[in-house]
Enzyme design. Structure first.
Site, PDB file in Angstrom:
ATOM      1  N   GLY A 634      24.466 -97.903   1.271  1.00 33.81           N
ATOM      2  CA  GLY A 634      24.534 -97.869   2.683  1.00 33.81           C
ATOM      3  C   GLY A 634      25.916 -98.394   3.254  1.00 33.81           C
ATOM      4  CG  PHE A 635      28.777 -99.658   0.137  1.00 32.99           C
ATOM      5  CD1 PHE A 635      27.727 -99.770  -0.496  1.00 32.99           C
ATOM      6  CD2 PHE A 635      29.406 -98.921  -0.152  1.00 32.99           C
ATOM      7  CE1 PHE A 635      27.717 -99.338  -1.709  1.00 32.99           C
ATOM      8  CE2 PHE A 635      29.525 -98.854  -0.864  1.00 32.99           C
ATOM      9  CZ  PHE A 635      28.595 -98.438  -1.812  1.00 32.99           C
ATOM     10  N   GLY A 636      28.791 -97.391   2.027  1.00 33.25           N
ATOM     11  CA  GLY A 636      29.867 -95.917   2.268  1.00 33.25           C
ATOM     12  C   GLY A 636      29.757 -95.276   0.757  1.00 33.25           C
ATOM     13  CB  VAL A 638      31.488 -96.823  -5.320  1.00 29.35           C
ATOM     14  CG1 VAL A 638      32.947 -97.753  -5.661  1.00 29.35           C
ATOM     15  CG2 VAL A 638      31.073 -97.672  -3.788  1.00 29.35           C
ATOM     16  CE  LYS A 652      30.893-102.218  -0.832  1.00 31.26           C
ATOM     17  NZ  LYS A 652      30.822-103.643  -1.061  1.00 31.26           N
ATOM     18  CG  ASP A 747      21.169-108.569  -1.651  1.00 30.74           C
ATOM     19  OD1 ASP A 747      19.976-108.843  -2.331  1.00 30.74           O
ATOM     20  OD2 ASP A 747      21.802-107.233  -1.657  1.00 30.74           O
TER      21      ASP A 747
END
Ligand code: NAG
Ligand code: NAG
Ligand code: NAG
Ligand code: NAG
Ligand code: NAG
Length: 950
Positions: A634-636, A638, A652, A747
């Site tokens: 979801g963040f992009g 790595v 990241k 999480d």
């Protein structure tokens, strides 16, 4: 075969078959995970009567391809000699590239694809053709057929979409043809070197010590890999009936294969195999299966080194019946792999060591070469749309395979442009292509279209509003379609008024400018050129703004659809719920956020990072232009990189469409700068360069605990699992107790526990972490976390405390014990905690333990940890222990395990081969003439024996 002949002649029946085939397009894999198709066969199904085994049902290829013609091989070949699979071929006289499509596959799964090519003089030219084959957009092999034998190329690859295509490419050396095709789904744990950017192309696969059997295949081999008999005059053979070998989820050879082995006749003589390659840069993967099959007396000892050319890949290999030892250390496997490259000639030798009393042994041998799978296919939305157009209008331009890639084989009538690595269809020319009926909405889904020419067809109806999605369109031509309405939808109308769209219809409408008054032709040309130039500049500007400073990496805009990589080696992200609305940062983060979102002020030290700051260019250099993507979430994405001092790092990159917003990104950075502990992934630096935001972490080579527990890699031993549990508990304890202010992770899951090469465990992903002052409970505004790990009490009450992390950690412990995911699918499924409780209520502890440990654990130790996990997952948070208690109990269990170590077997060691120099003796190469070397032939095109006899 009168029926087959009848079908050949009757086109209406063929059409009927086609119709049925299209209706049945969804069900392709059979119950065994195979798709078997007999090419050129109009008859819907026959059975493979290959007497070498198999007995598969082979389907007609009609539903997998819509080009090519059916042919039969020359009548000089008798059905008595050749399996019926080879009697028909499909041949491709038209079009450069023709592709078969296997549908309804699973993205990210691995597939073994095998083709067969038996020329059989089907075209009566007596000139076997040479042509290339591709898997999707990636080169696979060159088929150099001969009149006397068949060629069986094979590839193991990861599906990056829900379909795979096998394409035959005409390279000007004859008409491509094919006899049959087979696809088999593999377990995801198999052939671990295969991933979405790298495939393995089969070179050879041999079974040693079984010269009474020509080939071993299905059903002995579940995947129908073919193991050919290999022997040499000076080798001896032996076999055993008892079960040997450690369960092998990586290569899963049939037991029949490892129950036989070849030996040299004395310890003086090395067991040698050689092969050649016509390209020294080809990288090979050698897989050796080595198991002791003889009962060895106590005075005897078998030990050998494995060399290839001047490298010793393994020293002092001592095969056991279950566990092989290398240099005195157990390895829980019976296979060894190494990757020679850089030569055109390879001589592998298994040479007994000086102290060995027995000659070397080898059970079986697999040889592959690595192939790039780095070609990027056309944008999936474009592919779907253009295929819908092709089917709807029955376009007969021989369109097959990927529309744009490889560029040389792009479909006729369309042009593509590569935007940020992804090919898009920008020009579509369907003039005079015989299109009839109304326009379909799929045209509106070709969203990168710049030019659309539909002139000279028989289209009717209106131009629908879906065409307004074509925001880049500058040219639309519908002239010569008598029955089409020439009213543009509102969006395109506006573009026409702006002068950004040239519209040609049967009424002769042109752009506003050209309609105003008559202007000299030269002027029109000049104005046109200027407009085009301006347009080009505008388009370039638009795309520059959309893109990264360098178009190697593309960070999409919000709402933009991006196909995410099937790899989800997670360094964070992956949230099931929307991120919390109000994340409070340690200091004035709101202000920082405002500062950073300004494109000009690149952070300017507003965040108090003690860490190193990188520019975008630094990152590009470190990661070698973002080559090695190890995960997308979801963040992009790595990427793996290397710092100047050789330290490996994980970079990241935050993408604009990230579900991890700028706030969460900053939260993670802020939290990480405050925490330092050996069991927390440490931040080495960050980047805020323009709108590039990135965090640079230490690299964790072994990936996530989740991957380790599920299919990938070798199973962890109980001791390793305990150590991972203990270390990650310490990381959490530190967050709860030692940080000031303390942190709740929020999480905790196996996907957020990373392992380095030493299998040290570290907690990652602090994107949701939340500081909680005074250690008092908080009421938060949104529930965050991952299903299966979520504290039910927090979920109901919104009361956040460190006990929520304890609950999640309890689930992690249960996963470590059982190897199962937190939510088990199926009728007997449900939450893992419930499942474990149910099993334990029957007093059956062994049934919950991960079978991949093969019983190598102390049952009391497992019992103790299970009890702890159940306390952690109590519904009521006050009944759950604190992390300090959890750590203390896990430490105790680990100490106990260490003290009883050695009473059980099954230790895993890291088995990376360490090549070192080997002094080559002078007659090394001349040994080749001796019989003990098996000649394997030329590897870049190994030809196996001809089609099996009936
Ligand atoms: C190949 O092309 C020729 C001429 O363009 C055409 O007549 C023929 O039907 C085509 N054959 C196939 C199999 O598409
Ligand atoms: C096994 O291979 C050897 C030569 O490598 C050959 O002589 C023998 O006939 C083969 N066995 C069978 C059953 O094909
Ligand atoms: C694979 O890709 C790499 C980098 O793109 C290239 O250097 C190498 O030559 C390619 N290998 C093959 C076999 O095409
Ligand atoms: C267009 O694309 C959207 C989103 O990918 C999809 O939902 C829709 O079905 C497509 N429409 C057509 C007509 O292909
Ligand atoms: C290796 O495994 C065997 C059991 O197969 C065991 O007896 C032996 O102690 C183990 N050796 C080491 C060094 O772990």
């Amino acid at each position: 075969m009168p029926l087959r002949k009848m079908l050949h002649g009757c086109s209406c029946l063929v059409l009927l078959v086609l119709g049925i085939a299209i209706a049945g397009v969804n069900s392709q894999l059979d119950s065994l995970g195979f798709i078997n198709i007999d090419c050129g066969l109009p008859n819907p199904s026959i059975v493979d009567n290959d007497n070498a085994g198999g007995n598969f049902k082979f389907l007609s290829d009609e539903q997998f391809i819509d080009t090519g013609i059916n042919k039969q091989i020359s009548s000089q070949y008798s059905p008595k000699d050749i399996s019926n699979l080879y009697f028909t071929v499909r041949s491709f006289p038209n079009g450069t590239r023709n592709c078969y499509t296997f549908r309804s596959l699973t993205v990210g799964n691995k597939y073994l694809v095998k083709g067969a090519f038996f020329y059989g003089n089907y075209d009566n030219l007596n000139r076997p053709p040479i042509f290339d084959i591709y898997l999707g957009v990636n080169y696979w092999d060159t088929v150099n057929s001969s009149t006397i034998s068949s060629y069986y190329p094979e590839i193991i690859a990861t599906a990056t979409a829900d379909y795979l295509q096998v394409c035959l490419v005409n390279t000007g050396q004859g008409t491509p043809y094919i006899s049959w095709l087979q696809l088999k789904e593999l377990e995801t744990s198999m052939y671990p070197t295969v991933n979405s950017s790298q495939s393995l192309v089969y070179v050879s696969r041999f079974n040693l010590g079984a010269s009474n059997r020509r080939i071993v295949r299905y059903p002995d081999d579940h995947y129908d890999r073919w193991w050919w008999n290999m022997t040499a005059d000076t080798w001896t053979e032996d076999s055993t009936n008892s079960s040997v070998g450690y369960p092998d989820s990586e290569f899963d050879p049939p037991s029949f294969i490892i129950q036989t082995a070849a030996f040299t006749s004395s310890t003086k003589e090395a067991l040698r195999i050689y092969w050649t390659s016509n390209n020294p840069s080809t990288k090979f993967l050698v897989v050796l299966h080595i198991v002791e099959i003889k009962d060895i007396s106590s005075i005897d000892f078998r030990e050998f080194d494995i060399n290839c050319n001047k490298d010793t890949w393994f020293k002092s290999v001592n095969p056991g019946r279950y566990f092989t030892q290398i240099n005195g250390k157990n390895v829980t496997a019976n296979w060894l792999t190494f990757r020679p490259t850089g030569d055109t000639y390879y001589l592998m030798s298994l040479q007994a060591t000086a102290r060995s009393t027995l000659p070397p042994l080898l059970n079986s041998f697999e040889l592959y070469k690595f192939a790039n799978a780095t070609g990027v296919p056309t944008d999936i939305g474009d592919v779907t749309a253009i295929n819908a157009i092709k089917e709807n209008y029955k376009v007969t331009k021989g369109w097959s395979g990927d529309p744009c890639i490889p560029i040389d084989y792009a479909w006729t009538g369309l042009r593509c442009t590569i935007y940020s690595n992804v090919p898009r269809i920008t020009h579509l020319n369907l003039s005079s292509a015989g299109l009839t009926g109304e326009l379909i909405a799929s045209f509106g889904n070709l969203t990168a279209l710049v030019s659309l020419d539909l002139s000279g067809n028989d289209l009717s109806g209106a131009l629908g509003t879906y065409l307004d999605q074509l925001v880049a369109l500058t040219y639309l031509d519908i002239t010569g379609n008598e029955n089409i309405s020439s009213t543009l939808p509102p969006g395109l109308q506006k573009k026409q008024q702006d002068g950004t769209l040239t519209f040609k219809s049967k009424l002769g409408d042109f752009t506003q400018q050209s309609k105003k008054k008559k202007v000299p032709v030269v002027l029109i040309a000049v104005v046109g050129a200027v407009v085009l130039l301006l347009l080009a500049v505008a388009i370039i500007l638009v795309f520059c703004l959309r893109k990264r400073p360098d178009n190697q990496i593309y960070i999409p805009k919000p709402n933009e659809n991006t196909g995410s990589s099937p790899l989800t080696n997670n360094y964070g992200g992956n949230f099931a719920y929307s991120p919390a609305a109000n994340i409070s940062h340690g200091n004035n983060a709101g202000q920082n956020y405002a500062n950073i979102s300004k494109p000009s002020g690149s952070g300017e030290g507003m965040l108090n990072f003690e860490n190193r700051q990188f520019t975008y260019n630094d990152l590009k250099q470190i990661t070698n232009s973002f080559q090695n993507n190890i995960g997308t979430g979801g963040f992009g994405s790595v990427y793996v990189g290397v710092l100047e001092n050789g330290t490996q790092v994980a970079v990241k990159m935050r993408s604009h469409s990230s579900s991890q917003g700028v706030k969460e990104f900053l939260a993670e950075a802020q939290n990480l700068t405050r925490v330092h502990h050996k069991n927390l992934v440490s931040l080495l630096g960050y980047s805020m360069d323009g709108d590039c935001m990135a965090l640079v972490y230490e690299y964790m080579q072994e990936g996530t605990l989740q991957d380790k527990l599920r299919d990938n890699g070798r199973p962890l031993t109980w001791k390793q699992r305990l150590r991972v549990a203990c270390e990650s508990a310490q990381g959490l304890e530190y967050l709860h107790k030692a940080c000031n202010p303390p942190l709740i992770h929020r999480d905790v899951k196996t996907n957020n526990i990373l392992l380095n090469s030493n299998l040290d465990a570290k907690i990652a992903d602090f994107g949701l972490s939340r500081a909680f002052n005074n250690a008092s409970s908080h009421v938060s505004t949104a529930v965050v976390g991952t299903p299966g790990y979520l504290d039910p009490e927090y979920y109901q009450s919104y009361q956040l405390s460190e006990k929520s992390d304890v609950f999640s950690f309890g689930v992690v412990l249960l996963e470590i014990i059982t190897g199962k995911p937190p939510i088990i699918a199926g009728p007997e499924g449900g939450h893992l905690a419930k499942w474990v409780t149910q099993k334990l209520s029957k007093g059956d502890i062994e049934s919950i333990v991960d079978p991949r440990m093969h019983g190598h654990y102390d049952i009391n130790s497992v019992w103790k940890v299970t009890e702890l996990a159940r306390k952690c997952t109590e519904h009521s948070s006050v009944k759950r222990p604190t992390m300090s208690v959890v750590v203390a109990e896990l430490k105790e269990s680990l100490d106990l395990e260490i003290s009883t170590e050695g009473t059980r077997s099954g230790r895993t060691i890291n088995m990376n081969p360490h090549p070192h120099n080997y002094s080559r003796n002078d007659n090394f190469i001349s040994d080749v003439s001796q019989n003990s070397v098996f000649q394997m032939g030329y590897m870049d095109g190994m030809t196996a024996p001809g089609p099996a006899a009936r």
